[in-house]
Design a protein around this motif. Structure first.
Motif, PDB file in Angstrom:
ATOM      1  N   SER A  38       0.798  -1.213   0.000  1.00 10.30           N
ATOM      2  CA  SER A  38       0.000   0.000   0.000  1.00 10.30           C
ATOM      3  C   SER A  38       0.833   1.266   0.000  1.00 10.30           C
ATOM      4  N   LEU A  96     -10.658  -1.573   2.641  1.00  8.98           N
ATOM      5  CA  LEU A  96     -11.950  -2.209   2.821  1.00  8.98           C
ATOM      6  C   LEU A  96     -13.033  -1.137   2.928  1.00  8.98           C
ATOM      7  N   THR A 144     -10.590   0.262   6.487  1.00 10.67           N
ATOM      8  CA  THR A 144      -9.430  -0.540   6.890  1.00 10.67           C
ATOM      9  C   THR A 144      -8.392  -0.550   5.781  1.00 10.67           C
ATOM     10  N   LYS A 187      -5.397  -2.116   3.879  1.00 12.87           N
ATOM     11  CA  LYS A 187      -4.657  -3.365   3.709  1.00 12.87           C
ATOM     12  C   LYS A 187      -3.162  -3.068   3.535  1.00 12.87           C
ATOM     13  N   TYR A 188      -2.336  -4.007   3.956  1.00 12.91           N
ATOM     14  CA  TYR A 188      -0.895  -3.849   3.747  1.00 12.91           C
ATOM     15  C   TYR A 188      -0.537  -4.187   2.304  1.00 12.91           C
ATOM     16  N   ARG A 223      -3.949  -9.062   0.598  1.00  9.13           N
ATOM     17  CA  ARG A 223      -4.201  -9.474   1.972  1.00  9.13           C
ATOM     18  C   ARG A 223      -4.095  -8.279   2.907  1.00  9.13           C
ATOM     19  N   VAL A 224      -4.736  -8.390   4.053  1.00 13.16           N
ATOM     20  CA  VAL A 224      -4.901  -7.240   4.940  1.00 13.16           C
ATOM     21  C   VAL A 224      -3.734  -7.063   5.899  1.00 13.16           C
ATOM     22  N   TYR A 225      -3.358  -8.113   6.600  1.00 13.84           N
ATOM     23  CA  TYR A 225      -2.424  -7.987   7.723  1.00 13.84           C
ATOM     24  C   TYR A 225      -0.981  -8.171   7.303  1.00 13.84           C
ATOM     25  N   ILE A 259      -1.654  -4.600   9.451  1.00 14.03           N
ATOM     26  CA  ILE A 259      -2.058  -3.234   9.132  1.00 14.03           C
ATOM     27  C   ILE A 259      -1.037  -2.299   9.765  1.00 14.03           C
ATOM     28  N   SER A 297       0.283   2.766   6.162  1.00 13.92           N
ATOM     29  CA  SER A 297      -0.717   2.581   5.107  1.00 13.92           C
ATOM     30  C   SER A 297      -1.827   3.624   5.171  1.00 13.92           C
TER      31      SER A 297
END
Length: 399
Positions: free
Chosen positions: A267, A306, A310, A312-313, A317-319, A321, A325
Motif C-alpha cells: 500500500s 476495505l 481498513t 490493507k498492507y 491481503r490485509v495484515y 495493518i 498505510s
C-alpha cells in the motif's frame, strides 16, 4: 479529529521529537556486540525487536534518539501548520527542527566520500553535497548500511519538507539545506541504466534499485530544477521517471523492485510512487504518462482499502495493518481534492479510532490477533503528524 491531533502534537512535543524506531536494535551496545558483525545475527536481532509487541529496548540499552527522516516529517507538518496560521509557536518549532536537521546531515564529498556534518567547518566543502540517513546501523538481506549513511528516500522526503518550509515561511536556510541534495542524488548514487532510462540506488554504497526510492529522488530533482534551472536535474529526473513508467504493470501497479525476491505490491510504497509522479504532473511535466498515473490511482483506490476504511498492507491481503498505510493514503488522497474526500475521511476516521492510544501516540501495527502498541517516533508519530497536517492543509483550501 482536532482533539486527536492536539493529543498527538502534545505527545511528540513532550518527547521532544526523540524516540525509538522499529529498526534500531543495533543501537544497543549489547546486541551490536553479540552480533559479532554477522549478517544473519544482525537481521535476527533487528527483526526480533521489531516483531515483539512489547518493548525490550530499555533492557538492551537502546537510547531514545532523533531520527532524521522523522525530523523531516515533523518539519513538514509544522510548515503546513504555519502556512495555515502564522503562529509564532509553529515558527519556533520549525527553527528547532532545522537546527536538528543541520546537525545530523551527512556530507558527501565527491572526492573523499561520506563524512558526518561538522559544525565547526561552517557548511559544505567545495565539491560536496549532503543527504540524510538513519540514526542506526541496518542490515538487509542485500547489504549492510552504517548509521547516517545517506539514503535517497530520507534525503528526498527531507528535501520536499525543506522546499515547502521555504515556500511557506521564506526561511532561506531551509532552501539552502535543500539545494545540495540535488548533487547528492545525481553525483553520489549508483545507477541502473536501461534503454535510456535510469534507476537510482538506495544509498551510495549499494546497487539495490527500488521503484519508490527512485521515484522519490526523481520527484525532488524535478522540484530542484524549478528552483535552480539546472538542466541535468531535469534530464535525470525524467529519465528516472521513464524507468518507473516502463515497469508499471498492466493493472496499474508496481512491484517493490524488479528483482524476483521483491515482487510484492504494498500500500504505502504504491502511494509514494503515485505522489512522486504527481509532482511531475503538477509542475507541467510528463503529460504523456497521465493515463498511466490515473490507472495507478485506480489500482491504489480499488485494491488497498476495505469498505469501512481498513487499510490493507498488500493488495491481496490485509495484515499486518501498518500505520504507514492509512497515513500515506490520507496524504495522497487529501491532495486530490473533493473527488476523494469521502474515501479520505473514511480512512482518517479508521486510523484515529483503531490506531491511536490514550496518550495521543499512534500504534505501529495491527495483526489479526494482537496490536503492537509501541509508540515509535519516526515510523508512527511522524507519519501520523504528516498525515493529519496534510489533511488540514488540503481540506481547508490552502492550495
Amino acid at each position: 479529529m482536532i482533539k486527536s491531533f492536539k493529543k498527538l502534537k502534545s505527545y511528540i512535543e513532550k518527547e521532544r521529537f526523540a524516540g525509538y524506531d522499529p529498526y534500531d536494535a543495533l543501537n544497543s551496545p549489547l546486541l551490536r556486540g553479540m552480533s559479532f558483525g554477522n549478517k544473519y545475527l544482525r537481521i535476527a536481532f533487528t527483526q526480533g525487536l521489531k516483531r515483539l509487541p512489547f518493548n525490550l529496548r530499555p533492557l538492551f540499552l537502546v537510547p531514545k534518539d532523533y531520527n532524521p527522516k522523522g525530523l523531516g516529517l515533523f518539519l513538514w507538518g509544522y510548515a503546513k501548520l504555519y502556512k495555515r496560521e502564522k503562529n509564532a509557536e509553529y515558527l519556533a518549532q520549525i527553527e528547532k527542527l532545522l537546527d536538528l536537521l543541520e546537525g545530523c546531515k551527512t556530507t558527501v564529498s565527491l572526492d573523499t566520500g561520506l563524512r558526518r556534518h561538522d559544525k565547526s567547518r561552517g557548511g559544505n566543502d567545495k565539491g560536496s553535497a549532503h543527504g540524510w540517513g538513519y540514526n542506526f546501523d541496518w542490515q538487509s538481506r542485500a547489504f549492510f548500511v552504517p548509521k547516517y549513511t545517506p539514503t535517497v528516500v530520507n534525503s528526498s522526503f527531507i528535501g520536499h519538507a525543506l522546499l515547502d518550509t521555504f515556500a511557506f515561511t521564506n526561511l532561506t536556510r531551509a532552501k539552502d539545506l535543500a539545494l545540495p541534495i540535488g548533487t547528492f542524488i545525481t553525483q553520489s548514487l549508483n545507477r541502473l541504466n536501461e534503454d535510456g532510462t535510469v534507476c537510482f540506488s538506495y544509498t551510495p554504497i549499494d546497487h539495490y534499485f527500488v521503484h519508490n526510492a527512485n521515484l522519490l529522488g526523481a520527484s525532488l530533482l524535478i522540484r530542484l530544477y524549478k528552483e535552480t534551472d539546472n538542466q541535468e536535474y531535469k534530464i535525470t529526473a525524467l529519465a528516472a521517471l521513464a524507468y518507473a513508467m516502463k515497469h508499471q504493470r498492466p493493472d496499474g501497479s508496481w512491484f517493490y523492485a524488479e528483482k524476483d525476491i521483491a515482487h510484492w505490491i504494498d500500500s504505502f510504497h504504491t502511494g509514494f510512487n503515485l505522489q512522486a509522479i504527481r509532482y511531475f504532473l503538477d509542475l507541467g511535466f510528463a503529460e504523456e504518462y497521465r493515463a498511466q498515473y490515473e490507472k495507478g490511482v485506480r489500482f491504489y483506490t480499488d485494491n488497498f482499502f476495505l469498505a469501512d476504511g481498513t487499510p490493507k498492507y498488500y493488495h491481496d491481503r490485509v495484515y499486518p495493518i501498518d500505520i504507514h498505510s492509512p497515513a500515506q493514503a490520507i496524504v495522497f488522497f487529501s491532495g486530490l481534492g473533493r473527488q476523494y474526500e469521502e474515501l479520505t475521511n473514511i480512512i482518517l476516521n479508521w486510523m484515529i479510532d483503531n490506531m491511536q492510544g490514550p496518550s495521543g501516540a499512534f500504534y505501529f501495527q495491527k495483526h489479526r490477533y494482537y496490536t503492537n502498541k509501541i509508540p515509535y517516533m519516526r515510523w508512527s508519530q511522524a507519519w501520523a503528524f504528516h498525515a493529519l497536517t496534510e489533511y488540514f492543509y488540503n481540506m481547508n483550501g490552502a492550495n
